[in-house]
Design a protein around this motif. Structure first.
Motif, PDB file in Angstrom:
ATOM      1  N   GLY A 125       0.682  -0.718   0.533  1.00 58.67           N
ATOM      2  CA  GLY A 125      -0.415  -0.135   0.298  1.00 58.67           C
ATOM      3  C   GLY A 125       0.899   1.194  -0.121  1.00 58.67           C
ATOM      4  N   ASP A 126       2.138   0.542   0.888  1.00 62.75           N
ATOM      5  CA  ASP A 126       2.913   2.053  -0.093  1.00 62.75           C
ATOM      6  C   ASP A 126       3.123   2.739  -1.178  1.00 62.75           C
ATOM      7  N   SER A 127       3.159   4.143  -1.634  1.00 66.69           N
ATOM      8  CA  SER A 127       3.440   5.083  -3.086  1.00 66.69           C
ATOM      9  C   SER A 127       4.798   5.793  -3.182  1.00 66.69           C
ATOM     10  N   ILE A 128       5.405   5.733  -3.731  1.00 65.39           N
ATOM     11  CA  ILE A 128       5.939   6.190  -3.993  1.00 65.39           C
ATOM     12  C   ILE A 128       6.187   6.957  -5.416  1.00 65.39           C
ATOM     13  N   LYS A 129       5.995   8.367  -5.126  1.00 62.83           N
ATOM     14  CA  LYS A 129       6.278   9.382  -6.706  1.00 62.83           C
ATOM     15  C   LYS A 129       7.614   9.402  -7.343  1.00 62.83           C
ATOM     16  N   LEU A 130       8.035   9.707  -8.570  1.00 59.45           N
ATOM     17  CA  LEU A 130       9.116  10.188  -9.122  1.00 59.45           C
ATOM     18  C   LEU A 130       8.451  11.251 -10.015  1.00 59.45           C
ATOM     19  N   PHE A 131       8.777  12.072  -9.732  1.00 62.23           N
ATOM     20  CA  PHE A 131       9.004  13.356 -10.038  1.00 62.23           C
ATOM     21  C   PHE A 131       9.796  13.385 -11.520  1.00 62.23           C
ATOM     22  N   PHE A 132       9.835  12.709 -12.355  1.00 66.71           N
ATOM     23  CA  PHE A 132      10.340  12.989 -14.325  1.00 66.71           C
ATOM     24  C   PHE A 132       9.589  12.866 -14.754  1.00 66.71           C
ATOM     25  N   SER A 133      10.499  13.573 -15.941  1.00 65.20           N
ATOM     26  CA  SER A 133      10.024  13.542 -17.204  1.00 65.20           C
ATOM     27  C   SER A 133       9.420  12.456 -17.782  1.00 65.20           C
ATOM     28  N   ASP A 134       8.925  12.246 -18.874  1.00 70.12           N
ATOM     29  CA  ASP A 134       8.558  10.996 -19.587  1.00 70.12           C
ATOM     30  C   ASP A 134       9.346  10.553 -20.126  1.00 70.12           C
ATOM     31  N   GLU A 135      10.018  11.467 -20.636  1.00 73.67           N
ATOM     32  CA  GLU A 135      11.516  11.698 -21.250  1.00 73.67           C
ATOM     33  C   GLU A 135      13.002   9.741 -20.414  1.00 73.67           C
ATOM     34  N   THR A 136      12.331  11.701 -19.321  1.00 71.38           N
ATOM     35  CA  THR A 136      13.575  10.314 -17.737  1.00 71.38           C
ATOM     36  C   THR A 136      12.596   9.715 -17.831  1.00 71.38           C
TER      37      THR A 136
END
Length: 324
Positions: free
Chosen positions: A56-67
């Motif tokens: 249930g943990d949430s990991i968010k990656l603030f990347f551009s789609d290309e990255t």
């Protein structure tokens, strides 16, 4: 931004280990830099990578789609390009038992347990297709955990194979296979008459070039040999053909163990020409079938449904023909 929700198969992993697996083409230094800058967060908070993940943990990656695509790598798409091919090629295999964590499959002759080369299709690929077709897998879940078989059979040996659908299933099945608490029994037909049961002990060495094994009765004091143990009981003597139907218990599990061990005592499996078996018209494989599995008692949750239970895979039609 990309959000990943942790499931049961990722539970217990360290965050940094998970990220290194998920972002296959990213260096460790890049991942730690993203954590420090909060470009990667855990449950909307800054993390250092040492945290243990929970379902249930949430990991968010603030990347551009290309990255994101760059660091996910091309391996993801290559892993899915043949999705569905095994199920189309092989069709449905008999499923002897299934729950949330494991599947027991009756593998036919001629199917690899796992692929030997990149282009092969095996039971592993069939399992992925089977679960994907049922809606129990997604491409997202496959990127972090791939269900797989737990025990192997030779291409031309049929019968029961344990497959793990989940990480907890894989861990438990591998544990009971390793400690030999799951009992594995085979049916086979051998040349000659065997009147009594026996426990065979010896030492086995495989030659990878010839794909054939050698067995010695006494310890050769050579690390390339492994200890093996095989038990058998006669089920029926077929007098007209001087053949015996055996039930064989595989105590240890080494390549070609049953085939070579029975041949070493002068009772090769019919159709197994590699180990001196009688060549039979219309039969181009050894008559060896993984017939039944007996699970140990006291396996604990979530495996209480299979504690102490026996599962049987019906004999192939070709096998039945010879018995008849």
């Amino acid at each position: 931004m990309k959000e990943i929700t942790i499931g049961a198969n990722e539970e217990g992993k360290r965050l940094d280990s998970f990220l290194k697996s998920y972002l296959k083409e990213a260096s460790g230094s890049f991942i730690y830099k993203m954590l420090r800058k909060k470009n990667i967060t855990l449950n909307n908070k800054k993390a250092d990578g040492k945290e243990k993940l929970s379902s249930g943990d949430s990991i968010k990656l603030f990347f551009s789609d290309e990255t994101f695509e760059k660091f996910r790598g091309q391996k993801e798409s290559s892993g899915f390009k043949n999705l569905g091919d095994a199920l189309k090629t092989f069709g449905e295999f008999p499923v002897v038992f299934e729950d949330d964590n494991i599947v027991l499959v009756n593998k036919p002759w001629g199917v690899l347990s796992q692929r030997a080369s990149q282009d092969d299709l095996s039971l592993n690929e069939w399992l992925i297709d089977y679960l994907y077709d049922k809606g129990e897998l997604t491409k997202e879940s496959l990127s972090t955990y791939r269900p797989s078989i737990c025990n192997r059979l030779d291409r031309n040996t049929s019968g029961l194979i344990i497959c793990a659908k989940t990480l907890i299933g894989a861990r438990k099945m591998n544990e009971i296979i390793k400690d030999r608490s799951v009992e594995k029994y085979y049916r086979t037909i051998v040349t000659g008459r065997i009147k009594d049961g026996l426990s065979l002990k010896g030492f086995l060495k495989k030659d990878e070039k010839t794909n054939k094994v050698t067995i010695k009765d006494k310890d050769p004091k050579d690390d390339s040999y492994s200890y093996i143990e095989t038990e058998y009981e006669p089920v029926e003597y077929i007098k007209d053909t001087d053949l015996t139907l055996l039930e064989v218990k595989l105590v240890t599990g080494k390549p070609h163990q049953i085939r070579a061990h029975l041949a070493s005592i002068g009772h090769p499996i019919i159709g197994d020409v590699k180990y001196g078996g009688k060549k039979i018209k219309g039969l181009n494989t050894q008559l060896l079938h993984s017939y039944r599995l007996v699970f140990p008692d006291n396996m604990g949750e979530p495996f209480t449904d299979i504690e102490g239970r026996e599962f049987i895979a019906q004999l192939p039609d070709k096998f039945k023909e010879f018995l008849e």
